[in-house]
Design a protein around this motif. Structure first.
Motif, mmCIF file in Angstrom:
data_model
loop_
_atom_site.group_PDB
_atom_site.id
_atom_site.type_symbol
_atom_site.label_atom_id
_atom_site.label_comp_id
_atom_site.label_asym_id
_atom_site.label_seq_id
_atom_site.Cartn_x
_atom_site.Cartn_y
_atom_site.Cartn_z
ATOM 1 N N THR A 143 -3.909 2.418 8.063
ATOM 2 C CA THR A 143 -3.725 3.845 8.343
ATOM 3 C C THR A 143 -2.575 4.070 7.828
ATOM 4 O O THR A 143 -1.445 3.672 8.116
ATOM 5 C CB THR A 143 -3.716 3.637 9.995
ATOM 6 O OG1 THR A 143 -4.942 3.235 10.563
ATOM 7 C CG2 THR A 143 -3.771 5.253 10.551
ATOM 8 N N LEU A 144 -2.469 5.408 7.165
ATOM 9 C CA LEU A 144 -1.613 6.130 6.665
ATOM 10 C C LEU A 144 -1.090 7.337 7.664
ATOM 11 O O LEU A 144 -2.172 7.830 8.038
ATOM 12 C CB LEU A 144 -1.601 6.598 5.263
ATOM 13 C CG LEU A 144 -0.578 7.592 4.766
ATOM 14 C CD1 LEU A 144 -0.815 7.753 3.151
ATOM 15 C CD2 LEU A 144 -0.831 8.920 5.232
ATOM 16 N N THR A 145 0.074 7.480 8.171
ATOM 17 C CA THR A 145 0.463 8.429 9.043
ATOM 18 C C THR A 145 1.493 9.376 8.296
ATOM 19 O O THR A 145 2.434 9.194 7.913
ATOM 20 C CB THR A 145 1.097 7.897 10.368
ATOM 21 O OG1 THR A 145 0.211 6.971 11.066
ATOM 22 C CG2 THR A 145 1.413 8.990 11.407
ATOM 23 N N ALA A 146 0.995 10.731 8.131
ATOM 24 C CA ALA A 146 1.778 11.609 7.508
ATOM 25 C C ALA A 146 2.797 12.128 8.479
ATOM 26 O O ALA A 146 3.012 11.933 9.906
ATOM 27 C CB ALA A 146 0.701 12.834 7.074
ATOM 28 N N GLY A 147 3.801 12.726 7.877
ATOM 29 C CA GLY A 147 5.103 13.502 8.611
ATOM 30 C C GLY A 147 4.436 14.274 9.747
ATOM 31 O O GLY A 147 5.050 14.859 10.779
ATOM 32 N N ASP A 148 3.310 15.032 9.689
ATOM 33 C CA ASP A 148 2.881 15.991 10.661
ATOM 34 C C ASP A 148 1.967 15.354 11.686
ATOM 35 O O ASP A 148 1.507 15.939 12.624
ATOM 36 C CB ASP A 148 2.046 17.041 9.940
ATOM 37 C CG ASP A 148 0.626 16.672 9.415
ATOM 38 O OD1 ASP A 148 0.421 15.239 9.303
ATOM 39 O OD2 ASP A 148 -0.116 17.347 8.732
ATOM 40 N N VAL B 190 0.910 -1.170 -0.115
ATOM 41 C CA VAL B 190 0.057 0.010 0.047
ATOM 42 C C VAL B 190 0.920 1.375 -0.006
ATOM 43 O O VAL B 190 0.697 2.289 -0.693
ATOM 44 C CB VAL B 190 -1.106 0.055 1.184
ATOM 45 C CG1 VAL B 190 -1.700 1.443 1.377
ATOM 46 C CG2 VAL B 190 -2.037 -1.012 0.995
ATOM 47 N N ALA B 191 2.044 1.197 0.709
ATOM 48 C CA ALA B 191 2.845 2.375 0.769
ATOM 49 C C ALA B 191 3.609 2.606 -0.250
ATOM 50 O O ALA B 191 3.720 3.711 -1.099
ATOM 51 C CB ALA B 191 3.990 2.247 2.179
ATOM 52 N N ARG B 192 4.190 1.575 -1.167
ATOM 53 C CA ARG B 192 4.809 1.646 -2.400
ATOM 54 C C ARG B 192 3.747 1.912 -3.313
ATOM 55 O O ARG B 192 4.117 2.940 -4.085
ATOM 56 C CB ARG B 192 5.074 0.250 -2.701
ATOM 57 C CG ARG B 192 5.959 0.111 -4.073
ATOM 58 C CD ARG B 192 6.342 -1.123 -4.725
ATOM 59 N NE ARG B 192 5.209 -1.935 -5.047
ATOM 60 C CZ ARG B 192 4.746 -1.882 -6.286
ATOM 61 N NH1 ARG B 192 5.176 -0.841 -6.937
ATOM 62 N NH2 ARG B 192 3.768 -2.406 -6.860
ATOM 63 N N VAL C 84 -7.300 4.111 5.205
ATOM 64 C CA VAL C 84 -7.220 3.380 3.761
ATOM 65 C C VAL C 84 -8.103 2.249 3.803
ATOM 66 O O VAL C 84 -7.828 1.400 4.636
ATOM 67 C CB VAL C 84 -5.790 3.510 3.402
ATOM 68 C CG1 VAL C 84 -5.741 2.861 1.953
ATOM 69 C CG2 VAL C 84 -4.882 4.710 3.451
ATOM 70 N N THR C 85 -8.958 2.030 2.826
ATOM 71 C CA THR C 85 -9.566 0.774 2.756
ATOM 72 C C THR C 85 -8.880 -0.070 1.452
ATOM 73 O O THR C 85 -8.668 0.354 0.473
ATOM 74 C CB THR C 85 -11.362 1.173 2.352
ATOM 75 O OG1 THR C 85 -11.663 1.485 3.523
ATOM 76 C CG2 THR C 85 -11.839 -0.384 2.297
#
Length: 116
Positions: free
Chosen positions: A78-83, A46-48, A89-90
């Motif tokens: 779950t995507l965790t952003a830099g902030d 998913v990250a890729r 995300v499904t």
């Protein structure tokens, strides 16, 4: 110095912006003999896909459970952003052929703010 600021701005893409770019993203993974994808491999895939879609570095994605290779199966990541903000995300299995699981990735429309 403007170039540095532009690069920094691009690298700190918020979770919400990533989500807007992700709706309808698809992926395909060859998983071997068992039609199941481990949570770790799913998180990485998913990250890729997110990185490929946005042109940004791979984000921090966590998928808490394995993905069974059965059409219609879903899981939430779950995507965790830099902030520190997060975006749900499904992941939905769209087809399974032999050892290959194909799935769609759809991000929530809004992100949760970073904890204070």
């Amino acid at each position: 110095m403007t170039l540095g600021r532009s690069s920094t701005a691009l690298l700190s893409l918020s979770a919400a912006a990533v989500g807007l770019l992700l709706v309808g993203c698809s992926a395909s993974v060859d998983v071997g003999a068992e039609p199941e994808l481990s949570s770790g491999k799913l998180s990485d895939e998913v990250a890729r896909q997110l990185a490929a879609t946005t042109g940004q570095p791979k984000p921090d994605v966590a998928c808490p459970e394995d993905l069974a290779g059965k059409v219609g199966t879903t899981t939430r990541c779950t995507l965790t952003a830099g902030d520190g903000s997060t975006l749900g995300v499904t992941v939905t299995v769209t087809s399974v052929k032999d050892e290959q699981i194909k799935f769609d990735i759809e991000a929530d429309k809004t992100a949760s703010p970073a904890p204070r």
